[in-house]
Design a protein around this motif. Sequence first.
Motif, PDB file in Angstrom:
ATOM      1  N   LYS A 102      -4.657  -9.181  -5.447  1.00 19.26           N
ATOM      2  CA  LYS A 102      -4.769  -7.241  -5.094  1.00 19.26           C
ATOM      3  C   LYS A 102      -3.468  -7.454  -5.464  1.00 19.26           C
ATOM      4  O   LYS A 102      -2.958  -5.460  -5.701  1.00 19.26           O
ATOM      5  CB  LYS A 102      -4.879  -7.007  -3.801  1.00 19.26           C
ATOM      6  CG  LYS A 102      -5.372  -5.701  -3.386  1.00 19.26           C
ATOM      7  CD  LYS A 102      -5.855  -5.412  -1.958  1.00 19.26           C
ATOM      8  CE  LYS A 102      -6.064  -3.931  -2.122  1.00 19.26           C
ATOM      9  NZ  LYS A 102      -5.860  -3.746  -0.989  1.00 19.26           N
ATOM     10  N   PHE A 103      -2.669  -7.837  -5.052  1.00 19.98           N
ATOM     11  CA  PHE A 103      -1.452  -6.893  -5.249  1.00 19.98           C
ATOM     12  C   PHE A 103      -0.969  -7.758  -6.361  1.00 19.98           C
ATOM     13  O   PHE A 103      -0.330  -6.469  -6.889  1.00 19.98           O
ATOM     14  CB  PHE A 103      -0.094  -8.579  -4.285  1.00 19.98           C
ATOM     15  CG  PHE A 103       0.343  -8.568  -2.663  1.00 19.98           C
ATOM     16  CD1 PHE A 103      -1.085  -7.695  -2.523  1.00 19.98           C
ATOM     17  CD2 PHE A 103       0.639  -9.136  -2.016  1.00 19.98           C
ATOM     18  CE1 PHE A 103      -0.731  -7.252  -0.570  1.00 19.98           C
ATOM     19  CE2 PHE A 103       1.246  -9.179  -0.892  1.00 19.98           C
ATOM     20  CZ  PHE A 103       0.362  -7.797  -0.062  1.00 19.98           C
ATOM     21  N   ASN A 104      -1.224  -8.365  -7.313  1.00 21.48           N
ATOM     22  CA  ASN A 104      -0.559  -8.621  -8.999  1.00 21.48           C
ATOM     23  C   ASN A 104      -1.792  -7.511  -9.052  1.00 21.48           C
ATOM     24  O   ASN A 104      -1.482  -6.493 -10.401  1.00 21.48           O
ATOM     25  CB  ASN A 104      -1.854  -9.896  -9.605  1.00 21.48           C
ATOM     26  CG  ASN A 104      -0.250 -10.815 -10.471  1.00 21.48           C
ATOM     27  OD1 ASN A 104       1.327 -10.393 -10.404  1.00 21.48           O
ATOM     28  ND2 ASN A 104      -0.589 -11.776 -11.864  1.00 21.48           N
ATOM     29  N   ASP A 105      -2.804  -7.547  -9.620  1.00 17.75           N
ATOM     30  CA  ASP A 105      -3.857  -6.200  -9.780  1.00 17.75           C
ATOM     31  C   ASP A 105      -2.930  -4.373  -9.619  1.00 17.75           C
ATOM     32  O   ASP A 105      -2.960  -3.800 -10.766  1.00 17.75           O
ATOM     33  CB  ASP A 105      -4.751  -6.153  -9.474  1.00 17.75           C
ATOM     34  CG  ASP A 105      -5.631  -6.992  -9.616  1.00 17.75           C
ATOM     35  OD1 ASP A 105      -5.391  -8.229 -11.010  1.00 17.75           O
ATOM     36  OD2 ASP A 105      -6.840  -7.506  -9.206  1.00 17.75           O
ATOM     37  N   LEU A 106      -1.988  -4.838  -7.960  1.00 15.90           N
ATOM     38  CA  LEU A 106      -1.786  -2.982  -8.403  1.00 15.90           C
ATOM     39  C   LEU A 106      -0.078  -2.855  -8.804  1.00 15.90           C
ATOM     40  O   LEU A 106      -0.089  -1.739  -9.116  1.00 15.90           O
ATOM     41  CB  LEU A 106      -1.423  -2.838  -6.191  1.00 15.90           C
ATOM     42  CG  LEU A 106      -3.057  -2.875  -5.497  1.00 15.90           C
ATOM     43  CD1 LEU A 106      -2.922  -3.413  -3.993  1.00 15.90           C
ATOM     44  CD2 LEU A 106      -3.577  -1.482  -5.515  1.00 15.90           C
ATOM     45  N   LEU A 126       7.934  -3.124  -5.564  1.00 17.23           N
ATOM     46  CA  LEU A 126       6.662  -3.869  -5.424  1.00 17.23           C
ATOM     47  C   LEU A 126       6.436  -4.852  -6.137  1.00 17.23           C
ATOM     48  O   LEU A 126       6.282  -5.883  -5.445  1.00 17.23           O
ATOM     49  CB  LEU A 126       6.082  -2.581  -5.777  1.00 17.23           C
ATOM     50  CG  LEU A 126       4.293  -2.824  -5.819  1.00 17.23           C
ATOM     51  CD1 LEU A 126       3.696  -3.288  -5.285  1.00 17.23           C
ATOM     52  CD2 LEU A 126       3.745  -2.065  -7.113  1.00 17.23           C
ATOM     53  N   LYS A 127       6.978  -4.989  -7.065  1.00 14.55           N
ATOM     54  CA  LYS A 127       7.427  -6.032  -8.483  1.00 14.55           C
ATOM     55  C   LYS A 127       7.885  -7.424  -7.384  1.00 14.55           C
ATOM     56  O   LYS A 127       7.907  -8.096  -7.278  1.00 14.55           O
ATOM     57  CB  LYS A 127       8.410  -6.194  -9.135  1.00 14.55           C
ATOM     58  CG  LYS A 127       8.020  -6.908 -10.428  1.00 14.55           C
ATOM     59  CD  LYS A 127       9.031  -6.261 -12.153  1.00 14.55           C
ATOM     60  CE  LYS A 127       8.955  -7.701 -12.740  1.00 14.55           C
ATOM     61  NZ  LYS A 127       8.673  -8.678 -12.245  1.00 14.55           N
ATOM     62  N   LYS A 128       9.276  -7.076  -6.193  1.00 17.98           N
ATOM     63  CA  LYS A 128       9.780  -7.992  -5.956  1.00 17.98           C
ATOM     64  C   LYS A 128       8.872  -8.783  -5.234  1.00 17.98           C
ATOM     65  O   LYS A 128       8.862  -9.873  -4.497  1.00 17.98           O
ATOM     66  CB  LYS A 128      11.241  -7.834  -4.744  1.00 17.98           C
ATOM     67  CG  LYS A 128      11.881  -8.183  -4.010  1.00 17.98           C
ATOM     68  CD  LYS A 128      13.521  -8.104  -4.121  1.00 17.98           C
ATOM     69  CE  LYS A 128      13.680  -8.767  -2.704  1.00 17.98           C
ATOM     70  NZ  LYS A 128      14.855  -8.203  -1.906  1.00 17.98           N
ATOM     71  N   ILE A 129       8.155  -8.053  -3.863  1.00 17.98           N
ATOM     72  CA  ILE A 129       7.294  -8.454  -3.426  1.00 17.98           C
ATOM     73  C   ILE A 129       5.660  -9.470  -4.339  1.00 17.98           C
ATOM     74  O   ILE A 129       5.337 -10.198  -3.903  1.00 17.98           O
ATOM     75  CB  ILE A 129       6.697  -6.897  -2.416  1.00 17.98           C
ATOM     76  CG1 ILE A 129       6.626  -6.284  -1.551  1.00 17.98           C
ATOM     77  CG2 ILE A 129       4.830  -8.093  -1.625  1.00 17.98           C
ATOM     78  CD1 ILE A 129       6.842  -5.375  -0.893  1.00 17.98           C
ATOM     79  N   ASN A 130       5.526  -8.507  -4.927  1.00 15.26           N
ATOM     80  CA  ASN A 130       4.275  -8.974  -5.799  1.00 15.26           C
ATOM     81  C   ASN A 130       4.975 -10.650  -6.897  1.00 15.26           C
ATOM     82  O   ASN A 130       4.222 -11.271  -6.537  1.00 15.26           O
ATOM     83  CB  ASN A 130       4.337  -8.612  -7.242  1.00 15.26           C
ATOM     84  CG  ASN A 130       2.558  -9.067  -7.687  1.00 15.26           C
ATOM     85  OD1 ASN A 130       1.740  -9.175  -7.091  1.00 15.26           O
ATOM     86  ND2 ASN A 130       2.912  -9.213  -9.028  1.00 15.26           N
ATOM     87  N   GLY A 155       0.939  -0.914   0.258  1.00 19.48           N
ATOM     88  CA  GLY A 155       0.434   0.063  -0.255  1.00 19.48           C
ATOM     89  C   GLY A 155       1.438   1.279  -0.430  1.00 19.48           C
ATOM     90  O   GLY A 155       0.278   1.922  -0.881  1.00 19.48           O
ATOM     91  N   THR A 156       2.045   1.100   0.890  1.00 25.74           N
ATOM     92  CA  THR A 156       3.179   2.345   1.100  1.00 25.74           C
ATOM     93  C   THR A 156       3.723   2.761  -0.707  1.00 25.74           C
ATOM     94  O   THR A 156       3.361   3.852  -1.259  1.00 25.74           O
ATOM     95  CB  THR A 156       3.781   2.089   2.456  1.00 25.74           C
ATOM     96  OG1 THR A 156       3.298   2.197   3.017  1.00 25.74           O
ATOM     97  CG2 THR A 156       4.544   3.649   2.661  1.00 25.74           C
ATOM     98  N   LEU A 157       3.931   1.373  -1.000  1.00 31.57           N
ATOM     99  CA  LEU A 157       4.451   1.273  -2.122  1.00 31.57           C
ATOM    100  C   LEU A 157       3.725   1.969  -3.399  1.00 31.57           C
ATOM    101  O   LEU A 157       4.118   3.012  -4.257  1.00 31.57           O
ATOM    102  CB  LEU A 157       5.135   0.529  -2.578  1.00 31.57           C
ATOM    103  CG  LEU A 157       6.436  -0.234  -2.019  1.00 31.57           C
ATOM    104  CD1 LEU A 157       7.246  -1.649  -1.823  1.00 31.57           C
ATOM    105  CD2 LEU A 157       7.788   0.880  -2.152  1.00 31.57           C
ATOM    106  N   LYS A 162      12.515   8.965 -11.106  1.00 31.65           N
ATOM    107  CA  LYS A 162      13.661   7.605 -10.836  1.00 31.65           C
ATOM    108  C   LYS A 162      13.379   7.084  -9.712  1.00 31.65           C
ATOM    109  O   LYS A 162      13.882   5.703  -9.199  1.00 31.65           O
ATOM    110  CB  LYS A 162      15.239   7.895 -10.570  1.00 31.65           C
ATOM    111  CG  LYS A 162      16.144   7.404 -10.649  1.00 31.65           C
ATOM    112  CD  LYS A 162      17.494   8.364 -10.349  1.00 31.65           C
ATOM    113  CE  LYS A 162      18.912   6.894  -9.942  1.00 31.65           C
ATOM    114  NZ  LYS A 162      19.966   7.735 -10.394  1.00 31.65           N
ATOM    115  N   ALA A 163      13.039   7.802  -8.420  1.00 29.70           N
ATOM    116  CA  ALA A 163      12.029   7.227  -7.201  1.00 29.70           C
ATOM    117  C   ALA A 163      11.097   6.709  -7.476  1.00 29.70           C
ATOM    118  O   ALA A 163      10.835   5.479  -7.035  1.00 29.70           O
ATOM    119  CB  ALA A 163      12.089   8.454  -6.201  1.00 29.70           C
ATOM    120  N   ALA A 164       9.862   6.630  -8.161  1.00 30.17           N
ATOM    121  CA  ALA A 164       9.391   5.510  -8.934  1.00 30.17           C
ATOM    122  C   ALA A 164       9.555   4.704  -9.417  1.00 30.17           C
ATOM    123  O   ALA A 164       8.435   3.801  -9.237  1.00 30.17           O
ATOM    124  CB  ALA A 164       8.166   6.343  -9.923  1.00 30.17           C
ATOM    125  N   ALA A 165      10.424   4.284 -10.497  1.00 27.83           N
ATOM    126  CA  ALA A 165      11.304   3.316 -10.613  1.00 27.83           C
ATOM    127  C   ALA A 165      11.786   2.818  -9.840  1.00 27.83           C
ATOM    128  O   ALA A 165      11.980   1.431  -9.514  1.00 27.83           O
ATOM    129  CB  ALA A 165      12.086   3.585 -11.591  1.00 27.83           C
TER     130      ALA A 165
END
Length: 304
Positions: free
Chosen positions: A280-284, A247-251, A209-211, A238-241
Motif C-alpha cells: 500500500k505504501f508503495n502504491d500510494l 512520503l518517498k523517504k518513508i516508503n 495517509g496524512t502526506l 512546492k509544498a506538494a513536492a
Amino acid sequence: MAKELEKFKAEHKKLAAGTKKFTTAEGDKIKKRIGISLGNAWEGEDYFRESLAKARADGVTSGKLADFQKNKHFKDGMTTWNKAVDIHQGEVDAMAAFCGEAKAHLAKMSKLAADIEKDLKKRSKTSDSKKDIEALQGALAKEIAGVKKASEYEGKLNAMQKLYAANFQKNVAKIMKEKPDSHDKKLDATELPQLLVDRNLKKYTNQVGTLVKAINAHCVAAIDKAGEDLKAAAPDLKAAAAKYKDLKKINDQYQTVKKKFPGAIDDSKDKKKLLATLKKFNDLTAAAERKLRGTTVTIKKAAA
C-alpha cells in the motif's frame, strides 16, 4: 520369531511420547515466539534510544555509560531493553534445546530402524511376522522423517534472531557513540527492522495517509490557482513536492526493510498484514508521484 516383533513394538511404544513431542508444529510455535520476542526486543531498543535522548535533555552530556546510568530515564530504558533481550535469548535457547533433544530422540529412532532392517534382511519370506514388522518399519520411517524436520528448526533462524542478544553490549556501545540528532535523521541497516514494530508501523501508516492527503490537496489547489494566476500556483506546487519527498523517504525505508530483511517479515505473526501495508505504501507513493508530475506538467503547459 514373534518375540522380535513384540520387542520392536515395545521399543517403538517407548519412543512414542517423544515422537509426538518433536513435531514441526512445535518447531513452528517456538519459531513464532522467537519472532515475537525479537520484535519486543527491537521495541525495547527503540525505547532505549528515547531514554537516551531524555537523559541528554536532563543535562547528561558525558559519553560515559556510568554517568548515564545515574539518570532515571536512561536506567529505565536500559533495564526495559535488557529484559526484552533476555526473554528473546530464552526463546532462542528453547529452540536450541528442542532441536538438541529432537536429535537425541532421532538417534534412538534410527537405531530401532537399523535393528528392524537387520532383522528383515535375515528373516525368511515365509515368516509369519514379516508383514507386521515391515508395517512397523514403514510407520517408523514416516515418524523419523517428521522428527528429522523438527530437529532442523534451529537452522531456520536468521542471523538477527540468533545473535541479537549476543550483540547486546555492542549495540549499547554503538548507540552511545551515535550523534544526539542521528536517531531522528537516519535509520541504518541494523535499525531498519524496528520499522516493523507495531508502534512504528502505526505511526508511519498515519503519516503516509496524512502526506498523501496533503499532496492531493496541494495539487488540486495549485491547479485551481493556476487558472487565475500561474505564479500563485507555485507555493502549493512546492509544498506538494516537499510532502512527496517525505512520503518517498518513508516508503524507501520500508521497501529497504522488505528487501534486506525478508526474514523479519516472514517471522512476523502479522506477515500478511505487513506485506499488504508495504504494498500500500508503495502504491500510494507511486500514485502521489503521478499526481505531482501530472499537476506540474499541466501547469507548465498552461504557462507555455
